[in-house]
Design a protein around this motif. Structure first.
Motif, short mmCIF file in Angstrom:
data_model
loop_
_atom_site.label_atom_id
_atom_site.label_comp_id
_atom_site.label_asym_id
_atom_site.label_seq_id
_atom_site.Cartn_x
_atom_site.Cartn_y
_atom_site.Cartn_z
N GLY A 83 19.01 -22.26 -48.15
CA GLY A 83 19.68 -22.26 -46.84
C GLY A 83 18.89 -21.53 -45.78
O GLY A 83 19.35 -21.43 -44.63
N GLY A 84 17.74 -21.01 -46.12
CA GLY A 84 16.86 -20.37 -45.14
C GLY A 84 17.42 -19.04 -44.65
O GLY A 84 18.49 -18.58 -45.07
N ALA A 85 16.67 -18.41 -43.77
CA ALA A 85 17.14 -17.18 -43.15
C ALA A 85 18.43 -17.46 -42.39
O ALA A 85 19.33 -16.63 -42.31
N SER A 86 18.54 -18.68 -41.85
CA SER A 86 19.70 -19.01 -41.02
C SER A 86 21.01 -18.90 -41.80
O SER A 86 22.04 -18.54 -41.22
N PHE A 89 22.49 -15.51 -41.67
CA PHE A 89 23.23 -15.16 -40.45
C PHE A 89 24.74 -15.24 -40.73
O PHE A 89 25.53 -14.51 -40.16
N TRP A 112 16.21 -14.48 -32.52
CA TRP A 112 16.82 -14.58 -33.85
C TRP A 112 18.03 -13.67 -34.00
O TRP A 112 19.04 -14.06 -34.60
N THR A 158 16.55 -7.15 -36.44
CA THR A 158 15.49 -8.11 -36.79
C THR A 158 14.18 -7.34 -36.70
O THR A 158 13.80 -6.90 -35.61
N ASN A 160 11.08 -8.11 -36.90
CA ASN A 160 10.05 -8.72 -36.05
C ASN A 160 10.63 -9.97 -35.42
O ASN A 160 11.02 -10.90 -36.12
N THR A 162 10.09 -13.15 -33.95
CA THR A 162 9.00 -14.10 -34.08
C THR A 162 8.65 -14.80 -32.77
O THR A 162 7.50 -15.14 -32.52
N ASP A 182 16.87 -8.71 -40.90
CA ASP A 182 16.18 -9.99 -41.03
C ASP A 182 14.69 -9.69 -40.89
O ASP A 182 14.21 -9.39 -39.80
N SER A 184 12.27 -11.82 -41.81
CA SER A 184 11.64 -13.11 -42.13
C SER A 184 10.17 -13.19 -41.72
O SER A 184 9.36 -13.76 -42.44
N SER A 185 9.83 -12.63 -40.57
CA SER A 185 8.47 -12.87 -40.09
C SER A 185 7.54 -11.66 -40.24
O SER A 185 6.41 -11.71 -39.75
N CYS A 203 13.18 -15.37 -45.14
CA CYS A 203 12.77 -16.69 -45.61
C CYS A 203 11.27 -16.59 -45.95
O CYS A 203 10.57 -15.74 -45.41
N GLN A 205 8.77 -18.86 -45.62
CA GLN A 205 7.73 -19.74 -45.04
C GLN A 205 6.93 -19.15 -43.87
O GLN A 205 6.11 -19.85 -43.29
N LYS A 206 7.14 -17.88 -43.55
CA LYS A 206 6.30 -17.24 -42.53
C LYS A 206 5.17 -16.48 -43.21
O LYS A 206 4.00 -16.69 -42.93
C1 LIG Z 1 11.91 -18.34 -38.84
C2 LIG Z 1 12.92 -17.28 -38.69
C3 LIG Z 1 14.27 -17.51 -38.97
C4 LIG Z 1 14.81 -18.88 -39.38
O1 LIG Z 1 14.44 -19.18 -40.67
P1 LIG Z 1 14.97 -20.50 -41.40
O2 LIG Z 1 14.50 -20.33 -42.80
O3 LIG Z 1 14.38 -21.67 -40.71
O4 LIG Z 1 16.47 -20.51 -41.31
C5 LIG Z 1 15.15 -16.45 -38.85
N1 LIG Z 1 14.73 -15.23 -38.46
C6 LIG Z 1 13.45 -14.97 -38.18
C7 LIG Z 1 13.04 -13.60 -37.77
C8 LIG Z 1 12.49 -15.99 -38.28
O5 LIG Z 1 11.21 -15.73 -38.00
#
Ligand SMILES: *Cc1c(COP(=O)(O)O)cnc(C)c1O
Length: 394
Positions: A83-86, A89, A112, A158, A160, A162, A182, A184-185, A203, A205-206
């Motif tokens: 479900g990703g970082a989203s 949330f 974000w 958050t 960072n 992004t 969060d 993620s990045s 997530c 993928q970053k």
């Molecule tokens: C990319 C990103 C998200 C979203 O990630 P998804 O996996 O597409 O839901 C959320 N928060 C940050 C800080 C991001 O860089």
């Protein structure tokens, strides 16, 4: 004369995408080598059961490697979710806020965080402890600007942002409330004291692999707060009990995450080495901004500049287009900024090699030498009608 052998590696461009983003070439080669048959297994990672011994080993090793890299103790569980970082949330407030009658505090330092709080509002009371929107999210709160509520359910940040390129250099002081982050990045980009977090999620993928898996590190005592009646897949307890295999997990994404963890540990000197490498890359670009007499105007204030996403504008949008096109001719791609900020964004995650950043630095210097009129522009942003520029000049 024979043609020199072309390798796929030679065809690779310098990819400054914000995500999904560049992977270590060693990791890609390693995946390719084992793709048809995992050593000792005889099937591809893409074909094996998530209940097989081979996958058990991959998942357990990846959890152990993450725990080792980040120094995660027994106080926290490490989960691999979809479900990703989203989705976090929503899952964070569903599990920690719903039905508590309490308030969750949010520190909004960019897009974000602003997206996350919208989901929290659906679950309970929220309080904006700080929001940088008035200046286009170009800075962090100064000492004394954070206003927490009394006994919040958690404080959300958050690490960072992004899109804006704003990064916390360290955790804010939030008292005894669980800190939810969060990351993620900037996950795995620098050392971190996980014990200070209630939940830290990212997530992959970053900075840590490919889309499909989100790492959630959660303090065990918080699991008791999840209300009964949540959909099973949205309840953290389901994933703790199921060992991240309550249903079919993203097997390949977890496998890649494991490879990236071992690359950080064995090839890059762990998180300390990674942080040094990242700081050196970022300095190359920020030094150009600082020495450009305003030709390159950074979006973020210097004290909160991101080591991962370098955001800046040029004197006009036409120059920005020419900058991006010229960069592409040199093999430097995906440099256009997010539409909400405009300008240029160079994402220089863990796997971005130093020579690619040197090449971008050279492009910046040469482009300014060819097009720069520092005396005429000198940091002016009035030509930009967009929100980000208007905010920055304010
Ligand atoms: C990319 C990103 C998200 C979203 O990630 P998804 O996996 O597409 O839901 C959320 N928060 C940050 C800080 C991001 O860089």
């Amino acid at each position: 004369m024979t043609e020199p052998q072309r390798t796929p590696e030679a065809d690779r461009l310098a990819n400054f995408s914000s995500g999904p983003a560049v992977l270590p070439v060693e990791v890609l080669a390693d995946i390719q080598a084992d793709l048809l048959a995992l050593p000792g297994v005889g099937s591809s990672i893409l074909e094996i059961s998530h209940r097989s011994l081979a996958f058990d080993r991959i998942l357990e090793e990846t959890v152990a490697d993450l725990r080792g890299l980040l120094g995660v103790g027994d106080s926290h569980d490490v989960l691999f979710l979809q479900g990703g970082a989203s989705l976090q949330f929503s899952m964070v407030p569903m599990n920690l806020l719903r039905g508590t009658g309490r308030t969750a505090d949010y520190l909004i330092t960019g897009t974000w965080g602003a997206t996350a709080i919208k989901e929290a509002r659906k679950e309970g009371a929220v309080h904006v402890a700080w929001d940088g929107a008035a200046t286009g999210h170009d800075r962090l709160p100064a000492r004394g600007e954070i206003h927490l509520s009394t006994d919040p359910a958690y404080v959300y940040m958050t690490s960072n942002e992004t899109i804006q390129g704003v990064q916390w250099p360290a955790e804010p002081a939030v008292g005894s409330a669980p800190l939810v982050c969060d990351a993620s990045s900037d996950f795995l980009s620098r050392p971190l004291d996980v014990s200070r977090y209630g939940i830290l999620y990212a997530c992959a993928q970053k900075n840590a692999g490919i889309a499909g898996v989100t790492v959630v590190i959660i303090r065990r005592d918080l699991l008791g707060r999840s209300p009964d009646g949540l959909p099973a897949m949205l309840d953290y307890r389901t994933h703790v009990t199921g060992g991240s295999r309550a249903n079919t997990p993203p097997v390949f994404a977890i496998y890649v995450l494991g490879k990236v963890c071992r690359w950080v540990r064995d090839a890059m000197g762990g998180l300390e080495g990674m942080a040094r490498h990242n700081a050196a890359k970022a300095k190359l670009l920020y030094d150009v901004l600082d020495g450009s007499a305003g030709f390159y105007a950074g979006h973020a204030h210097p004290e909160c500049r991101s080591m991962m996403n370098v955001t800046f504008r040029l004197p006009t949008e036409d120059l920005e287009k020419a900058f991006v096109a010229g960069a592409a001719r040199r093999g430097l791609v995906e440099l256009k900024g997010h539409r909400s900020v405009g300008g240029i964004r160079a994402s220089i995650y863990n796997a971005m090699p130093l020579p690619a950043v040197v090449a971008l630095r050279d492009h910046m210097l040469e482009f300014q030498a060819a097009h720069g009129h520092p005396a005429a522009h000198g940091g002016q942003t009035a030509q930009h009608p967009t929100a980000g520029a208007a905010a920055r000049s304010g």
